[in-house]
Motif scaffolding. Sequence first.
Motif, PDB file in Angstrom:
ATOM      1  N   GLY A 198       0.835  -1.203   0.000  1.00 50.11           N
ATOM      2  CA  GLY A 198       0.000   0.000   0.000  1.00 50.11           C
ATOM      3  C   GLY A 198       0.864   1.245   0.000  1.00 50.11           C
ATOM      4  N   ALA A 199       0.281   2.307  -0.455  1.00 50.16           N
ATOM      5  CA  ALA A 199       1.002   3.580  -0.528  1.00 50.16           C
ATOM      6  C   ALA A 199       1.395   4.046   0.855  1.00 50.16           C
ATOM      7  N   ASN A 200       2.549   4.650   0.948  1.00 46.35           N
ATOM      8  CA  ASN A 200       3.050   5.275   2.165  1.00 46.35           C
ATOM      9  C   ASN A 200       3.289   4.312   3.323  1.00 46.35           C
ATOM     10  N   SER A 201       3.603   3.050   3.014  1.00 42.47           N
ATOM     11  CA  SER A 201       3.921   2.111   4.085  1.00 42.47           C
ATOM     12  C   SER A 201       5.369   2.229   4.528  1.00 42.47           C
ATOM     13  N   SER A 202       6.133   3.061   3.826  1.00 40.78           N
ATOM     14  CA  SER A 202       7.534   3.298   4.174  1.00 40.78           C
ATOM     15  C   SER A 202       7.891   4.740   3.830  1.00 40.78           C
ATOM     16  N   VAL A 203       8.612   5.372   4.729  1.00 38.71           N
ATOM     17  CA  VAL A 203       9.107   6.738   4.464  1.00 38.71           C
ATOM     18  C   VAL A 203      10.569   6.813   4.866  1.00 38.71           C
ATOM     19  N   THR A 204      11.333   7.647   4.153  1.00 40.71           N
ATOM     20  CA  THR A 204      12.752   7.830   4.462  1.00 40.71           C
ATOM     21  C   THR A 204      13.045   9.305   4.649  1.00 40.71           C
ATOM     22  N   GLY A 205      14.153   9.574   5.295  1.00 32.54           N
ATOM     23  CA  GLY A 205      14.560  10.955   5.505  1.00 32.54           C
ATOM     24  C   GLY A 205      15.967  11.030   6.069  1.00 32.54           C
ATOM     25  N   GLY A 206      16.488  12.250   6.102  1.00 30.82           N
ATOM     26  CA  GLY A 206      17.850  12.479   6.568  1.00 30.82           C
ATOM     27  C   GLY A 206      17.928  12.738   8.069  1.00 30.82           C
ATOM     28  N   PRO A 207      19.138  13.022   8.561  1.00 31.94           N
ATOM     29  CA  PRO A 207      19.358  13.223   9.986  1.00 31.94           C
ATOM     30  C   PRO A 207      18.499  14.364  10.546  1.00 31.94           C
ATOM     31  N   THR A 244      12.369  10.103  14.754  1.00 35.02           N
ATOM     32  CA  THR A 244      13.335  11.104  14.291  1.00 35.02           C
ATOM     33  C   THR A 244      14.626  10.390  13.925  1.00 35.02           C
ATOM     34  N   VAL A 245      15.078  10.619  12.696  1.00 30.61           N
ATOM     35  CA  VAL A 245      16.292   9.971  12.195  1.00 30.61           C
ATOM     36  C   VAL A 245      17.491  10.495  12.996  1.00 30.61           C
ATOM     37  N   PRO A 246      18.291   9.591  13.582  1.00 31.90           N
ATOM     38  CA  PRO A 246      19.464  10.014  14.360  1.00 31.90           C
ATOM     39  C   PRO A 246      20.487  10.758  13.507  1.00 31.90           C
ATOM     40  N   SER A 247      21.269  11.592  14.145  1.00 31.33           N
ATOM     41  CA  SER A 247      22.281  12.383  13.429  1.00 31.33           C
ATOM     42  C   SER A 247      23.393  11.513  12.865  1.00 31.33           C
ATOM     43  N   THR A 248      23.538  10.293  13.354  1.00 31.26           N
ATOM     44  CA  THR A 248      24.574   9.389  12.855  1.00 31.26           C
ATOM     45  C   THR A 248      24.154   8.668  11.566  1.00 31.26           C
ATOM     46  N   TYR A 249      22.908   8.849  11.126  1.00 32.81           N
ATOM     47  CA  TYR A 249      22.415   8.238   9.896  1.00 32.81           C
ATOM     48  C   TYR A 249      22.428   9.271   8.774  1.00 32.81           C
ATOM     49  N   GLN A 250      22.800   8.864   7.552  1.00 30.16           N
ATOM     50  CA  GLN A 250      22.619   9.728   6.394  1.00 30.16           C
ATOM     51  C   GLN A 250      21.157   9.663   5.948  1.00 30.16           C
ATOM     52  N   ILE A 251      20.603   8.425   5.960  1.00 27.83           N
ATOM     53  CA  ILE A 251      19.202   8.210   5.604  1.00 27.83           C
ATOM     54  C   ILE A 251      18.625   7.144   6.543  1.00 27.83           C
ATOM     55  N   GLY A 252      17.445   7.425   7.074  1.00 27.99           N
ATOM     56  CA  GLY A 252      16.745   6.452   7.919  1.00 27.99           C
ATOM     57  C   GLY A 252      15.402   6.102   7.303  1.00 27.99           C
ATOM     58  N   ARG A 253      14.860   4.961   7.704  1.00 23.15           N
ATOM     59  CA  ARG A 253      13.571   4.521   7.159  1.00 23.15           C
ATOM     60  C   ARG A 253      12.636   4.119   8.297  1.00 23.15           C
ATOM     61  N   LEU A 254      11.346   4.515   8.172  1.00 19.27           N
ATOM     62  CA  LEU A 254      10.284   4.085   9.067  1.00 19.27           C
ATOM     63  C   LEU A 254       9.282   3.302   8.219  1.00 19.27           C
ATOM     64  N   LYS A 301      -2.308 -10.094  13.862  1.00 20.81           N
ATOM     65  CA  LYS A 301      -3.372  -9.126  13.577  1.00 20.81           C
ATOM     66  C   LYS A 301      -3.159  -7.870  14.406  1.00 20.81           C
ATOM     67  N   GLU A 302      -2.009  -7.236  14.164  1.00 19.95           N
ATOM     68  CA  GLU A 302      -1.669  -5.966  14.795  1.00 19.95           C
ATOM     69  C   GLU A 302      -0.581  -5.303  13.956  1.00 19.95           C
ATOM     70  N   TRP A 303      -0.555  -3.992  13.986  1.00 21.16           N
ATOM     71  CA  TRP A 303       0.456  -3.259  13.225  1.00 21.16           C
ATOM     72  C   TRP A 303       1.729  -3.159  14.038  1.00 21.16           C
ATOM     73  N   HIS A 304       2.842  -3.160  13.310  1.00 21.73           N
ATOM     74  CA  HIS A 304       4.165  -3.067  13.931  1.00 21.73           C
ATOM     75  C   HIS A 304       4.978  -2.038  13.142  1.00 21.73           C
ATOM     76  N   PHE A 305       5.680  -1.191  13.837  1.00 21.65           N
ATOM     77  CA  PHE A 305       6.546  -0.202  13.177  1.00 21.65           C
ATOM     78  C   PHE A 305       7.995  -0.646  13.292  1.00 21.65           C
ATOM     79  N   LYS A 306       8.754  -0.422  12.221  1.00 21.21           N
ATOM     80  CA  LYS A 306      10.164  -0.809  12.193  1.00 21.21           C
ATOM     81  C   LYS A 306      10.982   0.373  11.707  1.00 21.21           C
ATOM     82  N   THR A 307      12.096   0.593  12.369  1.00 23.03           N
ATOM     83  CA  THR A 307      13.035   1.636  11.925  1.00 23.03           C
ATOM     84  C   THR A 307      14.312   0.972  11.452  1.00 23.03           C
ATOM     85  N   SER A 308      14.981   1.598  10.494  1.00 22.47           N
ATOM     86  CA  SER A 308      16.236   1.047  10.003  1.00 22.47           C
ATOM     87  C   SER A 308      17.119   2.136   9.424  1.00 22.47           C
ATOM     88  N   LYS A 309      18.383   1.809   9.331  1.00 21.73           N
ATOM     89  CA  LYS A 309      19.372   2.706   8.718  1.00 21.73           C
ATOM     90  C   LYS A 309      19.537   2.313   7.248  1.00 21.73           C
TER      91      LYS A 309
END
Length: 178
Positions: free
Chosen positions: A57-66, A122-132, A168-176
């Motif tokens: 589905g649309a918008n199931s993942s977003v990325t951004g900088g520090p 919030t993407v940590p300052s040690t990441y160039q790009i993070g993903r939620l 049957k529950e939503w889970h959020f994951k963060t990654s570098k």
Amino acid sequence: MKNSVKAATVALVAIFALGLGVAPASASEAGPLSLCSGSNQKNTANNKSITFTRASGANSSVTGGPGVTLTISKSTTFSVSGSITGSSSVSASVVVATVQAQVGATIGASYSGTSSSSGAWTVPSTYQIGRLEIGSNKYAGTVTHYVENSNCVWVQSGTSAAYDAPAKEWHFKTSKVA
């Protein structure tokens, strides 16, 4: 009088020690007269893995900088597909009930719906790009049906059922990303 009471007590203990009227060894046995009668049955879940699966589905993942706060809206509809393959001895509904009772997760062949919670990170300052990401933890394994035979041995009955199904529950994951 006291000696006759003691003698009666010792005789009663001796009778039980010889195996007459012995209580069942476990709660799964039906009772003293049906001990290992072949009528006891159980289902056992063998969960082999739990893995995060991102929702489609649309918008199931977003990325951004520090320093950027990434969010996933709670008003978006997502879905995660999976499978529950029943067998001749274990139905899909028994798989769901056994996994819930023994693993502690409510699973389904798929999970779809509008997220009732939003995620923010919030993407940590040690990441160039993070993903939620939003998705569900997928549980994979088998459920096997057993019957206790007259020799008090649990024997597999039929073939095992397989599952690779989302909780049957939503889970959020963060990654570098970088």
